[in-house]
Design a protein around this motif. Structure first.
Motif, PDB file in Angstrom:
ATOM      1  N   UNK A 117     -24.810  -5.992   4.575  1.00 61.82           N
ATOM      2  CA  UNK A 117     -23.688  -5.807   3.688  1.00 61.82           C
ATOM      3  C   UNK A 117     -23.385  -6.951   2.947  1.00 61.82           C
ATOM      4  N   UNK A 118     -23.237  -6.966   1.727  1.00 60.93           N
ATOM      5  CA  UNK A 118     -22.811  -8.156   0.962  1.00 60.93           C
ATOM      6  C   UNK A 118     -21.370  -8.408   0.754  1.00 60.93           C
ATOM      7  N   UNK A 119     -20.906  -9.590   0.651  1.00 60.78           N
ATOM      8  CA  UNK A 119     -19.568  -9.862   0.728  1.00 60.78           C
ATOM      9  C   UNK A 119     -19.280 -11.353   0.089  1.00 60.78           C
ATOM     10  N   UNK A 120     -18.074 -11.537  -0.231  1.00 61.82           N
ATOM     11  CA  UNK A 120     -17.801 -12.979  -0.634  1.00 61.82           C
ATOM     12  C   UNK A 120     -16.885 -13.640   0.831  1.00 61.82           C
ATOM     13  N   UNK A 121     -17.054 -14.953   0.834  1.00 57.43           N
ATOM     14  CA  UNK A 121     -16.306 -15.483   2.047  1.00 57.43           C
ATOM     15  C   UNK A 121     -14.891 -15.238   1.921  1.00 57.43           C
ATOM     16  N   UNK A 122     -14.261 -15.235   0.746  1.00 58.36           N
ATOM     17  CA  UNK A 122     -12.825 -14.830   0.526  1.00 58.36           C
ATOM     18  C   UNK A 122     -12.757 -13.451  -0.251  1.00 58.36           C
ATOM     19  N   UNK A 123     -11.643 -13.225  -0.334  1.00 59.54           N
ATOM     20  CA  UNK A 123     -11.307 -11.853  -1.344  1.00 59.54           C
ATOM     21  C   UNK A 123     -11.931 -11.852  -2.712  1.00 59.54           C
ATOM     22  N   UNK A 124     -12.384 -10.769  -3.434  1.00 63.00           N
ATOM     23  CA  UNK A 124     -12.912 -10.758  -4.669  1.00 63.00           C
ATOM     24  C   UNK A 124     -11.788 -11.479  -5.673  1.00 63.00           C
ATOM     25  N   UNK A 125     -10.556 -11.340  -5.352  1.00 61.23           N
ATOM     26  CA  UNK A 125      -9.533 -11.884  -6.328  1.00 61.23           C
ATOM     27  C   UNK A 125      -9.634 -13.295  -6.282  1.00 61.23           C
ATOM     28  N   UNK A 126      -9.516 -13.888  -5.136  1.00 62.45           N
ATOM     29  CA  UNK A 126      -9.691 -15.484  -4.951  1.00 62.45           C
ATOM     30  C   UNK A 126     -10.942 -15.998  -5.597  1.00 62.45           C
ATOM     31  N   UNK A 127     -12.182 -15.438  -5.424  1.00 58.36           N
ATOM     32  CA  UNK A 127     -13.257 -15.991  -5.898  1.00 58.36           C
ATOM     33  C   UNK A 127     -13.390 -15.774  -7.563  1.00 58.36           C
ATOM     34  N   UNK A 128     -12.814 -14.606  -8.143  1.00 57.19           N
ATOM     35  CA  UNK A 128     -12.778 -14.570  -9.410  1.00 57.19           C
ATOM     36  C   UNK A 128     -11.788 -15.498 -10.157  1.00 57.19           C
ATOM     37  N   UNK A 129     -10.934 -15.607  -9.359  1.00 57.85           N
ATOM     38  CA  UNK A 129      -9.655 -16.287 -10.110  1.00 57.85           C
ATOM     39  C   UNK A 129     -10.108 -17.920 -10.089  1.00 57.85           C
ATOM     40  N   UNK A 130     -10.965 -18.413  -8.882  1.00 59.07           N
ATOM     41  CA  UNK A 130     -11.304 -19.817  -9.069  1.00 59.07           C
ATOM     42  C   UNK A 130     -12.331 -20.034 -10.021  1.00 59.07           C
ATOM     43  N   UNK A 131     -13.292 -18.983 -10.239  1.00 59.55           N
ATOM     44  CA  UNK A 131     -14.105 -19.193 -11.264  1.00 59.55           C
ATOM     45  C   UNK A 131     -13.588 -19.228 -12.799  1.00 59.55           C
ATOM     46  N   UNK A 132     -12.706 -18.332 -13.086  1.00 58.59           N
ATOM     47  CA  UNK A 132     -12.042 -18.546 -14.182  1.00 58.59           C
ATOM     48  C   UNK A 132     -11.069 -19.548 -14.611  1.00 58.59           C
ATOM     49  N   UNK A 133     -10.438 -19.869 -13.488  1.00 61.41           N
ATOM     50  CA  UNK A 133      -9.655 -21.201 -13.763  1.00 61.41           C
ATOM     51  C   UNK A 133     -10.365 -22.358 -14.049  1.00 61.41           C
ATOM     52  N   UNK A 134     -11.600 -22.495 -13.627  1.00 65.52           N
ATOM     53  CA  UNK A 134     -12.495 -23.607 -13.674  1.00 65.52           C
ATOM     54  C   UNK A 134     -13.180 -23.341 -15.181  1.00 65.52           C
ATOM     55  N   UNK A 135     -13.355 -22.292 -15.569  1.00 61.10           N
ATOM     56  CA  UNK A 135     -14.033 -21.968 -16.807  1.00 61.10           C
ATOM     57  C   UNK A 135     -13.065 -21.910 -17.975  1.00 61.10           C
ATOM     58  N   UNK A 136     -12.083 -21.232 -17.943  1.00 59.47           N
ATOM     59  CA  UNK A 136     -10.980 -21.433 -18.936  1.00 59.47           C
ATOM     60  C   UNK A 136      -9.754 -21.850 -18.284  1.00 59.47           C
ATOM     61  N   UNK A 137      -9.621 -23.047 -18.488  1.00 59.05           N
ATOM     62  CA  UNK A 137      -8.406 -23.752 -18.003  1.00 59.05           C
ATOM     63  C   UNK A 137      -6.774 -23.173 -18.635  1.00 59.05           C
ATOM     64  N   UNK A 138      -5.833 -23.146 -17.444  1.00 57.22           N
ATOM     65  CA  UNK A 138      -4.615 -22.670 -18.068  1.00 57.22           C
ATOM     66  C   UNK A 138      -3.999 -23.692 -19.180  1.00 57.22           C
ATOM     67  N   UNK A 139      -3.105 -23.155 -19.894  1.00 59.90           N
ATOM     68  CA  UNK A 139      -2.532 -23.907 -20.811  1.00 59.90           C
ATOM     69  C   UNK A 139      -1.106 -23.264 -21.009  1.00 59.90           C
ATOM     70  N   UNK A 140      -0.130 -24.059 -21.570  1.00 60.36           N
ATOM     71  CA  UNK A 140       1.293 -23.700 -21.938  1.00 60.36           C
ATOM     72  C   UNK A 140       1.335 -22.668 -22.865  1.00 60.36           C
TER      73      UNK A 140
END
Length: 369
Positions: free
Chosen positions: A68-91
């Motif tokens: 069975x395959x899985x992430x170490x954390x929830x899918x939401x957390x893993x995806x959020x970290x990837x997008x946060x690094x790739x497309x940084x937040x801005x005001x």
């Protein structure tokens, strides 16, 4: 007493491993490019999958069994970290919500090295303005490819899948910006979208399950060893438990133990038991295996020699304290269980004349569970 304790401990460990629910854990490869000037960022990931406990079924590094395959954390957390690094937040950037309806990865064995790895996702994107979410697009993407090392390239396929989905969303976002929202346009509220998100009960259950599962790959062996050196010939039992190093999947590291059942001076072999000495010897150490190819492994195994030796007619006994290094090769079956074999050269030094300091050869034959 010592022998009974060691035997019971090994039996208890083997029972625990049989009932353990092993998983293979993966991650998302970090994108090498960071889009600082992007016009959006992913504000929130909503996991709307029907089954949030698994990503699919994939093989471990040595292709012995599908797990069975899985992430170490929830899918939401893993995806959020990837997008946060790739497309940084801005005001002043657009805030986008990603709703994941389904996501899975897979590994199908082929002939030789022609295995097939795949990643698939169905998702929807929404533009969030003051908690009113305007529908942008739905993305249905799949990456399927033949690869030599499918079992270790899942992170790359997941990364590419997310980038492809984001690219489709960017096109929709540009169209939306040029055509402001009008009456009748599909929209919803952020709270309504959150209703399909992962619940706290699932998070707690998943965290508890993760605590009780073993890493990506583990191997438990019980066997016999035969040691030949100038001072003494030995026969005994051996047990090893090794776990996969997650960031170096071709390496396995764990603990090893040996218990000598019989030993005799090599220049005066006595069968079946000692006549003038009583010897109790066991070894504890760290075992490191490196997978070279398929079922061929290199072995490095430093150990501490312990126990005691005394003359049968004497009440005094001398404690054994020494160091031993095994280095050699192993053939381990490409199945979940089966017979394995190993051949090692060893160097040993102890504080007793009986074992002495010497080089020797060790044969290892056992069964992998």
């Amino acid at each position: 007493m010592y022998k009974l304790f060691v035997t019971l401990s090994l039996f208890q460990l083997s029972v625990q491993l049989v009932y353990a629910q092993a998983k293979v854990y993966t991650f998302i490869q970090e994108n090498s490019v960071v889009y600082e000037n992007s016009e959006f960022y992913i504000q929130k990931i909503i996991d709307a999958r029907g089954n949030k406990e698994t990503l699919g079924q994939i093989y471990s590094t040595d292709k012995r069994k599908k797990y069975t395959a899985d992430f170490n954390r929830t899918l939401s957390n893993e995806f959020a970290d990837f997008f946060k690094h790739t497309f940084p937040q801005g005001k002043h950037k657009h805030k986008v919500i990603l709703v994941v309806d389904s996501f899975s990865i897979d590994h199908q064995l082929g002939e030789g090295t022609k295995d097939i790895g795949s990643a698939e996702m169905n998702a929807s994107f929404y533009l969030n303005r003051n908690d009113t979410c305007f529908y942008l697009t739905s993305s249905s993407k799949r990456i399927s490819e033949t690869a030599k090392d499918v079992q270790i390239t899942h992170p790359n396929r997941i990364k590419r899948l997310l980038l492809l989905s984001a690219a489709q969303m960017i096109d929709s976002l540009k169209k939306f910006a040029s055509n402001p929202p009008v009456a009748g346009m599909r929209m919803t509220t952020l709270d309504e979208l959150k209703k399909s998100s992962i619940s706290k009960d699932v998070q707690r259950r998943r965290a508890k399950q993760h605590e009780n599962t073993l890493p990506e790959f583990y191997m438990f062996n019980l066997g016999t060893y035969y040691g030949f050196s100038k001072p003494v010939v030995q026969f005994g039992i051996t047990g090893n438990l090794v776990l996969q190093v997650k960031k170096a999947p071709k390496y396995l590291i764990g603990i090893s133990g040996n218990l000598m059942l019989y030993g005799t001076p090599s220049d005066d072999i006595q069968v079946p038991l000692f006549t003038s000495f009583e010897v109790f010897n066991y070894d504890l150490g760290i075992k490191l295996l490196k997978q070279v190819k398929n079922n061929f492994f290199l072995n490095f195994n430093p150990q501490v020699n312990l126990g005691y030796i005394k003359e049968v007619n004497s009440s005094e006994r001398k404690n054994i304290l020494g160091f031993q290094m095994d280095a050699g090769v192993y053939l381990i079956p490409p199945a979940n269980e089966g017979v394995y074999s190993g051949l090692n050269l060893f160097y040993r030094t102890t504080n007793t004349e009986f074992f002495g300091a010497s080089f020797g050869l060790k044969l290892d034959l056992g069964y992998r569970f």
